[in-house]
Design a protein around this motif. Structure first.
Motif, PDB file in Angstrom:
ATOM      1  N   ILE A  45       0.856  -1.183   0.000  1.00  0.00           N
ATOM      2  CA  ILE A  45       0.000   0.000   0.000  1.00  0.00           C
ATOM      3  C   ILE A  45       0.896   1.237   0.000  1.00  0.00           C
ATOM      4  O   ILE A  45       1.760   1.391   0.870  1.00  0.00           O
ATOM      5  CB  ILE A  45      -0.921   0.012   1.234  1.00  0.00           C
ATOM      6  N   ALA A  46       0.703   2.101  -0.975  1.00  0.00           N
ATOM      7  CA  ALA A  46       1.508   3.324  -1.070  1.00  0.00           C
ATOM      8  C   ALA A  46       0.988   4.360  -0.076  1.00  0.00           C
ATOM      9  O   ALA A  46      -0.195   4.727  -0.105  1.00  0.00           O
ATOM     10  CB  ALA A  46       1.450   3.882  -2.479  1.00  0.00           C
ATOM     11  N   LEU A  47       1.850   4.803   0.802  1.00  0.00           N
ATOM     12  CA  LEU A  47       1.491   5.824   1.774  1.00  0.00           C
ATOM     13  C   LEU A  47       2.051   7.174   1.330  1.00  0.00           C
ATOM     14  O   LEU A  47       3.141   7.238   0.754  1.00  0.00           O
ATOM     15  CB  LEU A  47       2.069   5.483   3.156  1.00  0.00           C
ATOM     16  N   PRO A  48       1.348   8.261   1.608  1.00  0.00           N
ATOM     17  CA  PRO A  48       1.900   9.582   1.292  1.00  0.00           C
ATOM     18  C   PRO A  48       3.131   9.875   2.153  1.00  0.00           C
ATOM     19  O   PRO A  48       3.283   9.318   3.250  1.00  0.00           O
ATOM     20  CB  PRO A  48       0.745  10.534   1.619  1.00  0.00           C
ATOM     21  N   ASP A  49       4.001  10.741   1.646  1.00  0.00           N
ATOM     22  CA  ASP A  49       5.233  11.064   2.372  1.00  0.00           C
ATOM     23  C   ASP A  49       4.957  11.546   3.791  1.00  0.00           C
ATOM     24  O   ASP A  49       5.748  11.288   4.706  1.00  0.00           O
ATOM     25  CB  ASP A  49       6.024  12.143   1.622  1.00  0.00           C
ATOM     26  N   SER A  50       3.821  12.227   3.990  1.00  0.00           N
ATOM     27  CA  SER A  50       3.517  12.783   5.308  1.00  0.00           C
ATOM     28  C   SER A  50       3.223  11.710   6.338  1.00  0.00           C
ATOM     29  O   SER A  50       3.195  11.989   7.543  1.00  0.00           O
ATOM     30  CB  SER A  50       2.334  13.752   5.224  1.00  0.00           C
ATOM     31  N   LEU A  51       3.002  10.473   5.884  1.00  0.00           N
ATOM     32  CA  LEU A  51       2.814   9.358   6.816  1.00  0.00           C
ATOM     33  C   LEU A  51       4.043   8.453   6.862  1.00  0.00           C
ATOM     34  O   LEU A  51       4.022   7.418   7.530  1.00  0.00           O
ATOM     35  CB  LEU A  51       1.589   8.530   6.432  1.00  0.00           C
ATOM     36  N   VAL A  52       5.113   8.851   6.178  1.00  0.00           N
ATOM     37  CA  VAL A  52       6.327   8.036   6.168  1.00  0.00           C
ATOM     38  C   VAL A  52       7.487   8.870   6.692  1.00  0.00           C
ATOM     39  O   VAL A  52       7.627   9.063   7.895  1.00  0.00           O
ATOM     40  CB  VAL A  52       6.613   7.477   4.755  1.00  0.00           C
ATOM     41  N   GLU A  53       8.292   9.433   5.798  1.00  0.00           N
ATOM     42  CA  GLU A  53       9.483  10.150   6.271  1.00  0.00           C
ATOM     43  C   GLU A  53       9.161  11.528   6.843  1.00  0.00           C
ATOM     44  O   GLU A  53       9.950  12.076   7.614  1.00  0.00           O
ATOM     45  CB  GLU A  53      10.519  10.272   5.149  1.00  0.00           C
ATOM     46  N   ASP A  54       8.011  12.102   6.482  1.00  0.00           N
ATOM     47  CA  ASP A  54       7.660  13.435   7.001  1.00  0.00           C
ATOM     48  C   ASP A  54       6.698  13.356   8.182  1.00  0.00           C
ATOM     49  O   ASP A  54       6.051  14.347   8.526  1.00  0.00           O
ATOM     50  CB  ASP A  54       7.030  14.278   5.884  1.00  0.00           C
ATOM     51  N   TRP A  55       6.622  12.178   8.805  1.00  0.00           N
ATOM     52  CA  TRP A  55       5.697  11.976   9.930  1.00  0.00           C
ATOM     53  C   TRP A  55       6.265  12.591  11.204  1.00  0.00           C
ATOM     54  O   TRP A  55       7.479  12.550  11.412  1.00  0.00           O
ATOM     55  CB  TRP A  55       5.479  10.479  10.130  1.00  0.00           C
ATOM     56  N   PRO A  56       5.429  13.161  12.113  1.00  0.00           N
ATOM     57  CA  PRO A  56       3.983  13.372  11.956  1.00  0.00           C
ATOM     58  C   PRO A  56       3.686  14.490  10.962  1.00  0.00           C
ATOM     59  O   PRO A  56       4.486  15.418  10.819  1.00  0.00           O
ATOM     60  CB  PRO A  56       3.525  13.737  13.371  1.00  0.00           C
ATOM     61  N   GLN A  71      -8.580  14.198   6.973  1.00  0.00           N
ATOM     62  CA  GLN A  71      -9.453  13.032   6.856  1.00  0.00           C
ATOM     63  C   GLN A  71      -8.907  12.038   5.837  1.00  0.00           C
ATOM     64  O   GLN A  71      -9.012  10.819   6.022  1.00  0.00           O
ATOM     65  CB  GLN A  71     -10.866  13.469   6.463  1.00  0.00           C
ATOM     66  N   ARG A  72      -8.301  12.548   4.767  1.00  0.00           N
ATOM     67  CA  ARG A  72      -7.720  11.649   3.767  1.00  0.00           C
ATOM     68  C   ARG A  72      -6.596  10.822   4.381  1.00  0.00           C
ATOM     69  O   ARG A  72      -6.480   9.621   4.114  1.00  0.00           O
ATOM     70  CB  ARG A  72      -7.202  12.455   2.572  1.00  0.00           C
ATOM     71  N   LEU A  73      -5.754  11.440   5.196  1.00  0.00           N
ATOM     72  CA  LEU A  73      -4.678  10.696   5.840  1.00  0.00           C
ATOM     73  C   LEU A  73      -5.247   9.631   6.774  1.00  0.00           C
ATOM     74  O   LEU A  73      -4.720   8.518   6.855  1.00  0.00           O
ATOM     75  CB  LEU A  73      -3.761  11.647   6.606  1.00  0.00           C
ATOM     76  N   TYR A  74      -6.310   9.970   7.486  1.00  0.00           N
ATOM     77  CA  TYR A  74      -6.951   8.999   8.377  1.00  0.00           C
ATOM     78  C   TYR A  74      -7.488   7.815   7.565  1.00  0.00           C
ATOM     79  O   TYR A  74      -7.318   6.651   7.947  1.00  0.00           O
ATOM     80  CB  TYR A  74      -8.082   9.675   9.157  1.00  0.00           C
ATOM     81  N   ASP A  75      -8.134   8.117   6.421  1.00  0.00           N
ATOM     82  CA  ASP A  75      -8.700   7.060   5.594  1.00  0.00           C
ATOM     83  C   ASP A  75      -7.605   6.164   5.012  1.00  0.00           C
ATOM     84  O   ASP A  75      -7.781   4.940   4.911  1.00  0.00           O
ATOM     85  CB  ASP A  75      -9.540   7.661   4.470  1.00  0.00           C
ATOM     86  N   VAL A  76      -6.483   6.765   4.601  1.00  0.00           N
ATOM     87  CA  VAL A  76      -5.364   5.973   4.092  1.00  0.00           C
ATOM     88  C   VAL A  76      -4.856   5.036   5.181  1.00  0.00           C
ATOM     89  O   VAL A  76      -4.588   3.852   4.941  1.00  0.00           O
ATOM     90  CB  VAL A  76      -4.233   6.891   3.594  1.00  0.00           C
ATOM     91  N   ALA A  77      -4.727   5.554   6.391  1.00  0.00           N
ATOM     92  CA  ALA A  77      -4.258   4.721   7.501  1.00  0.00           C
ATOM     93  C   ALA A  77      -5.233   3.580   7.776  1.00  0.00           C
ATOM     94  O   ALA A  77      -4.829   2.432   8.008  1.00  0.00           O
ATOM     95  CB  ALA A  77      -4.060   5.577   8.741  1.00  0.00           C
ATOM     96  N   ARG A  78      -6.518   3.865   7.724  1.00  0.00           N
ATOM     97  CA  ARG A  78      -7.525   2.830   7.975  1.00  0.00           C
ATOM     98  C   ARG A  78      -7.440   1.721   6.931  1.00  0.00           C
ATOM     99  O   ARG A  78      -7.722   0.550   7.231  1.00  0.00           O
ATOM    100  CB  ARG A  78      -8.921   3.445   7.978  1.00  0.00           C
ATOM    101  N   SER A  79      -7.013   2.058   5.716  1.00  0.00           N
ATOM    102  CA  SER A  79      -6.993   1.077   4.635  1.00  0.00           C
ATOM    103  C   SER A  79      -5.981  -0.033   4.857  1.00  0.00           C
ATOM    104  O   SER A  79      -6.058  -1.072   4.184  1.00  0.00           O
ATOM    105  CB  SER A  79      -6.700   1.773   3.296  1.00  0.00           C
ATOM    106  N   VAL A  80      -5.034   0.131   5.777  1.00  0.00           N
ATOM    107  CA  VAL A  80      -4.046  -0.934   6.012  1.00  0.00           C
ATOM    108  C   VAL A  80      -4.602  -2.036   6.906  1.00  0.00           C
ATOM    109  O   VAL A  80      -3.981  -3.098   7.042  1.00  0.00           O
ATOM    110  CB  VAL A  80      -2.729  -0.384   6.615  1.00  0.00           C
ATOM    111  N   LEU A  81      -5.753  -1.806   7.517  1.00  0.00           N
ATOM    112  CA  LEU A  81      -6.382  -2.830   8.356  1.00  0.00           C
ATOM    113  C   LEU A  81      -7.155  -3.773   7.449  1.00  0.00           C
ATOM    114  O   LEU A  81      -8.252  -3.454   6.989  1.00  0.00           O
ATOM    115  CB  LEU A  81      -7.300  -2.185   9.395  1.00  0.00           C
ATOM    116  N   ARG A  82      -6.583  -4.952   7.181  1.00  0.00           N
ATOM    117  CA  ARG A  82      -7.155  -5.856   6.193  1.00  0.00           C
ATOM    118  C   ARG A  82      -7.713  -7.134   6.805  1.00  0.00           C
ATOM    119  O   ARG A  82      -8.544  -7.798   6.189  1.00  0.00           O
ATOM    120  CB  ARG A  82      -6.079  -6.224   5.153  1.00  0.00           C
ATOM    121  N   THR A  83      -7.245  -7.533   7.966  1.00  0.00           N
ATOM    122  CA  THR A  83      -7.629  -8.825   8.543  1.00  0.00           C
ATOM    123  C   THR A  83      -8.040  -8.652  10.005  1.00  0.00           C
ATOM    124  O   THR A  83      -7.674  -7.665  10.658  1.00  0.00           O
ATOM    125  CB  THR A  83      -6.459  -9.816   8.489  1.00  0.00           C
ATOM    126  N   PRO A  84      -8.770  -9.630  10.555  1.00  0.00           N
ATOM    127  CA  PRO A  84      -9.084  -9.577  11.984  1.00  0.00           C
ATOM    128  C   PRO A  84      -7.840  -9.496  12.858  1.00  0.00           C
ATOM    129  O   PRO A  84      -7.855  -8.835  13.897  1.00  0.00           O
ATOM    130  CB  PRO A  84      -9.853 -10.884  12.216  1.00  0.00           C
TER     131      PRO A  84
END
Length: 346
Positions: A45-56, A71-84
């Protein structure tokens, strides 16, 4: 608020050892940054720079464009939750982090509709979260419960559906019902029906208000939704008459200082009006809101307010006590915490 609790020349007590209740923590926003990176890499999953090297990330919610980016950053983060197992890991790590910060009780807030498509619907996802909460509580010793929150950018009928869902779990792990997202969107009054359903079920009513909008919206949350606790509520300080009303009714404010500054509600931590709220007699529970996006967890809220306002240890202890007073923690958990708060101070 200075001069008590620490003698001259003594080092301040460690805030991570102060027992606390955490009442304002969003589900995906509780995720560890390292976990976000690991899960994203696993599924390419491609994350924006602001959630990788430019975090927080550098954030602002002064206008709708700024909130959309948040909200877009929150939604991107939520997308990594794939399994129980991903959900189970998130809840366990959130509990571990709160325990490390002195947490004794956590009410984690979740909107099941944001996860329903991937996890079999809102009921199945709520069942999963509650199972994970029970497991994390047993493994860490942290008391835990869930607040189901509707999204004010969705239709009020969706909120009623969630309120009925929350009502089914009242007394079985769900303790409250909230309303989140940009409080400048939608008409708060239109969500009154959902809150009436939650109130009849005995859930504590905890809508967001008084962060991105001012005192007038706090009044709407009180009058239309019957708010018993306010997510944020910090801008009540701008209206002494309203603040007196909040104090008289015993309505707690879930103040999230680092979040407030990160989103541009206040220019810096010294501008967060915590001293004014305390001087008026308000019940305040400090919360971290979304540590994944703001970079600061529960103990950090106490530490930053101590530094910004020169708070003494007695005031920090009182903040910790109030966090339990405002919570839905069982009486034995709250009483044990109060004893340990006194021991921390003494």
């Amino acid at each position: 608020m200075t001069g008590e609790g620490v003698g001259r020349g003594e080092r301040p007590r460690e805030v991570s050892e102060l027992p606390k209740a955490h009442l304002h923590l969003h589900f995906t926003g509780s995720m560890r940054h390292a976990t976000l990176l690991e899960l994203a890499e696993r599924d390419d999953i491609a994350l924006p720079d602001s959630l990788v090297e430019d975090w927080p990330p550098v954030l602002s919610a002064a206008d709708e464009k700024g909130w959309f980016r948040f909200q877009r950053l929150y939604d991107v983060a939520r997308s990594v939750l794939r399994t129980p197992d991903d959900v189970r890991r998130l809840v366990l790590e959130a509990a571990e982090d709160d325990v490390r910060d002195g947490g004794r009780w956590l009410e984690i807030q979740v909107d099941p509709s944001g996860y329903a498509a991937r996890f079999g619907g809102i009921t199945a996802f709520t069942d999963l979260v509650l199972d994970c909460v029970r497991d994390a509580s047993e493994r860490t010793g942290l008391g835990m419960a869930v607040v189901v929150a509707a999204n004010r950018t969705r239709h009020p009928l969706d909120a009623r559906t969630l309120a009925r869902l929350a009502a089914q779990y009242a007394g079985r792990g769900v303790v409250g019902f909230g309303l989140s997202n940009d409080e400048r969107r939608g008409r708060t009054e239109d969500f009154a029906g959902a809150f009436q359903i939650a109130e009849r079920a005995g859930l504590v009513l905890v809508p967001h208000g008084g962060e991105l909008r001012g005192p007038d919206h706090v009044r709407t949350c009180l009058d239309s939704l019957g708010a018993q606790r306010l997510g944020h509520g910090v801008r009540s300080a701008e209206d002494p008459e309203l603040l007196d009303r909040i104090v008289a009714r015993g309505i707690a404010l879930e103040v999230c200082p680092v979040s407030n500054v990160s989103l541009g509600v206040y220019s810096d931590l010294t501008s967060v009006p915590l001293p004014q709220l305390l001087a008026a007699g308000a019940t305040v529970a400090l919360g971290a809101d979304d540590p994944l996006l703001f970079g600061s967890r529960l103990a950090g809220q106490y530490a930053t307010m101590r530094a910004a306002h020169d708070l003494d240890d007695a005031t920090l202890a009182r903040l910790a006590e109030m966090s339990f007073e405002a919570s839905q923690a069982p009486s034995d958990v709250a009483e044990a915490a109060r004893r340990d708060i006194a021991a921390w101070l003494s």
